[in-house]
Design a protein around this motif. Structure first.
Motif, PDB file in Angstrom:
ATOM      1  N   ASP A  33       0.822  -1.214   0.000  1.00 45.77           N
ATOM      2  CA  ASP A  33       0.000   0.000   0.000  1.00 45.77           C
ATOM      3  C   ASP A  33       0.851   1.257   0.000  1.00 45.77           C
ATOM      4  O   ASP A  33       0.503   2.275  -0.619  1.00 45.77           O
ATOM      5  CB  ASP A  33      -0.920   0.012   1.231  1.00 45.77           C
ATOM      6  N   PHE A  59       1.858   3.244  -3.267  1.00 47.28           N
ATOM      7  CA  PHE A  59       0.942   4.094  -4.013  1.00 47.28           C
ATOM      8  C   PHE A  59       0.909   5.506  -3.450  1.00 47.28           C
ATOM      9  O   PHE A  59       1.037   5.722  -2.241  1.00 47.28           O
ATOM     10  CB  PHE A  59      -0.484   3.518  -3.984  1.00 47.28           C
ATOM     11  N   ARG A 117      -1.195   8.390  -2.223  1.00 41.81           N
ATOM     12  CA  ARG A 117      -2.489   8.182  -1.587  1.00 41.81           C
ATOM     13  C   ARG A 117      -3.413   9.402  -1.592  1.00 41.81           C
ATOM     14  O   ARG A 117      -4.527   9.334  -2.084  1.00 41.81           O
ATOM     15  CB  ARG A 117      -2.260   7.717  -0.150  1.00 41.81           C
ATOM     16  N   THR A 121      -7.895   5.637  -6.081  1.00 39.47           N
ATOM     17  CA  THR A 121      -6.506   6.038  -6.310  1.00 39.47           C
ATOM     18  C   THR A 121      -5.889   5.299  -7.495  1.00 39.47           C
ATOM     19  O   THR A 121      -4.778   5.607  -7.903  1.00 39.47           O
ATOM     20  CB  THR A 121      -5.644   5.746  -5.070  1.00 39.47           C
ATOM     21  N   SER A 181      -5.354   1.903  -7.433  1.00 38.86           N
ATOM     22  CA  SER A 181      -4.531   0.782  -6.980  1.00 38.86           C
ATOM     23  C   SER A 181      -4.904  -0.522  -7.689  1.00 38.86           C
ATOM     24  O   SER A 181      -4.023  -1.271  -8.129  1.00 38.86           O
ATOM     25  CB  SER A 181      -4.634   0.610  -5.466  1.00 38.86           C
ATOM     26  N   ILE A 223      -4.011  -0.175 -11.500  1.00 40.77           N
ATOM     27  CA  ILE A 223      -2.566  -0.257 -11.740  1.00 40.77           C
ATOM     28  C   ILE A 223      -2.116  -1.713 -11.719  1.00 40.77           C
ATOM     29  O   ILE A 223      -1.400  -2.178 -12.619  1.00 40.77           O
ATOM     30  CB  ILE A 223      -1.791   0.550 -10.683  1.00 40.77           C
ATOM     31  N   ASN A 249      -0.153   7.909 -10.035  1.00 39.20           N
ATOM     32  CA  ASN A 249       0.268   6.513  -9.868  1.00 39.20           C
ATOM     33  C   ASN A 249       0.581   5.858 -11.204  1.00 39.20           C
ATOM     34  O   ASN A 249       1.504   5.044 -11.304  1.00 39.20           O
ATOM     35  CB  ASN A 249      -0.825   5.729  -9.127  1.00 39.20           C
TER      36      ASN A 249
END
Length: 410
Positions: free
Chosen positions: A225, A228, A230, A263, A265, A268, A295
């Motif tokens: 986490d 990334f 944020r 975001t 995540s 990605i 990101n």
């Protein structure tokens, strides 16, 4: 004995002496009209191959029964998207000799003056364009044909937001040969006639920012986490993200729709898994949109497209997708599923943190006749060291429901 003889590009100067010698030893020749014309002095019987393969196989069987040495003339090389597999299957007890020819793909790479030992070679003649990699990692050579013209290939890439450089060779080695260097955007609207075309597609050149390196970016399953960027936007934690991606059953060529991307995540990681495919990340929050782009830049992701807006309205115009991941729905799961351009048999994976959202998701999947519906509830607990006598305390994350299913195929 059956001789499968490669004619190369198809013009007399490219037919090797060894090929001509092998043809002289045949008692009967089968081939297209152009191939047969290359041997005007042939003394045996000749049969023109038509689009009817059954008729061709019958003529070949008849020649074998008559004890004649049969030669089958094919364009290019017999082992490259040609008749060799079919004849080996249909005549398993016959001795088959193969005489290679220069394939049009080989000829095209020679015309371009580039090596092809590491290239990927494909054909879309009679095959779906979905077999083409969207995110090009290496040069690919493509045989076209039928409705899958070079223009159709270019439109396919443009539809998913890619614009690779392209070389198109048509009627290679013939007097009417044409060679075009262009890109997908220009080629898709071209009125040129490319009926016997070979395409070379080149990877887009990317520049890494600063000292960034692709090798320095995490490529594994389950990025930490902390990797990334944020901001204040909620993010799906790695423990849940791994399960969502596993339920999505992503392969290298999967096309993924990420609704409520946050975001980025999940998008990605999905893009890293689908190296040859793509991700469309739909997000309405302006802060989240910028985080997705940041990101994307950090992880050097080329195959992710940000769609600014709220689903289901923002889903209009998105091309067909293999997987739909829904993280945020604002109570419109039914409408999102109805509008999502998911192909028949495609996977949908949803997350929910409330029982009400779970119930809505289940009801929507059932009402739309989704199959293989599955629900998993996960609560991860992280144990954080307090720095006092090596004491670790539990930090429980919120329980998350993961609902998955498959769109009906009929």
């Amino acid at each position: 004995m059956i001789r499968i003889v490669g004619m190369g590009p198809g013009t007399p100067e490219w037919v090797a002496p060894a090929i001509r010698d092998s043809v002289k030893q045949c008692g009967v020749l089968l081939g297209g009209s152009r191939a047969l014309k290359l041997f005007p002095d042939f003394k045996g019987d000749t049969y023109q191959i038509s689009g009817n393969l059954s008729e061709t196989l019958e003529k070949l069987q008849r020649a074998i029964e008559q004890g004649k040495q049969a030669g089958v003339l094919v364009s290019g090389d017999p082992g490259y998207y040609s008749l060799l597999p079919l004849l080996k299957r249909e005549f398993p007890h016959e001795e088959i000799q193969v005489f290679p020819g220069i394939s049009s793909i080989q000829f095209a790479f020679a015309r371009a003056g580039i090596p092809w030992q590491e290239a990927e070679l494909l054909s879309v003649h009679g095959r779906s364009l979905n077999s083409l990699p969207l995110n090009l990692k290496q040069t690919i050579g493509i045989l076209t044909g039928g409705e899958n013209t070079p223009q159709a290939v270019a439109r396919y890439y443009q539809r998913y937001g890619f614009n690779p450089r392209i070389s198109v060779g048509n009627a290679l080695s013939y007097p009417e040969e044409r060679w075009l260097n262009t890109d997908a955007q220009e080629l898709m609207d071209s009125a040129g006639d490319f009926t016997n075309a070979v395409m070379l597609l080149y990877p887009e050149e990317t520049k890494l920012a600063g000292d960034a390196s692709l090798l320095a970016c995490p490529k594994g399953f389950g990025i930490n986490d902390e990797e990334f960027i944020r901001g204040n936007v909620p993010m799906t934690k790695s423990e849940i993200r791994i399960q969502v991606l596993a339920k999505a059953e992503i392969t290298a060529s999967t096309r993924i729709l990420d609704v409520g991307a946050g975001t980025g995540s999940i998008g990605i990681e999905a893009a890293l898994l689908a190296q040859r495919g793509c991700v469309y990340a739909v997000e309405e929050n302006p802060e989240a949109q910028e985080l997705i782009l940041l990101n994307q830049e950090k992880f050097q992701i080329r195959n992710l497209r940000l769609i600014r807006g709220a689903a289901p309205v923002a889903l209009q115009g998105i091309p067909p997708m293999d997987v739909c991941i829904i993280g945020g729905s604002h109570g419109q799961i039914q409408q999102i599923l109805q509008q999502a351009p998911l192909v028949p048999g495609g996977r949908v994976v949803m997350t929910a943190v409330t029982i009400e959202t779970l119930a809505s998701g289940m009801e929507a999947l059932k009402s739309l006749a989704y199959q293989d519906i599955d629900v998993v509830s996960i609560q991860a607990v992280r144990w954080k060291g307090m720095g006092i006598k090596d004491i670790h305390l539990a930090q429980a994350q919120n329980p998350v429901f993961i609902i998955s299913g498959r769109k009906k195929t009929n």
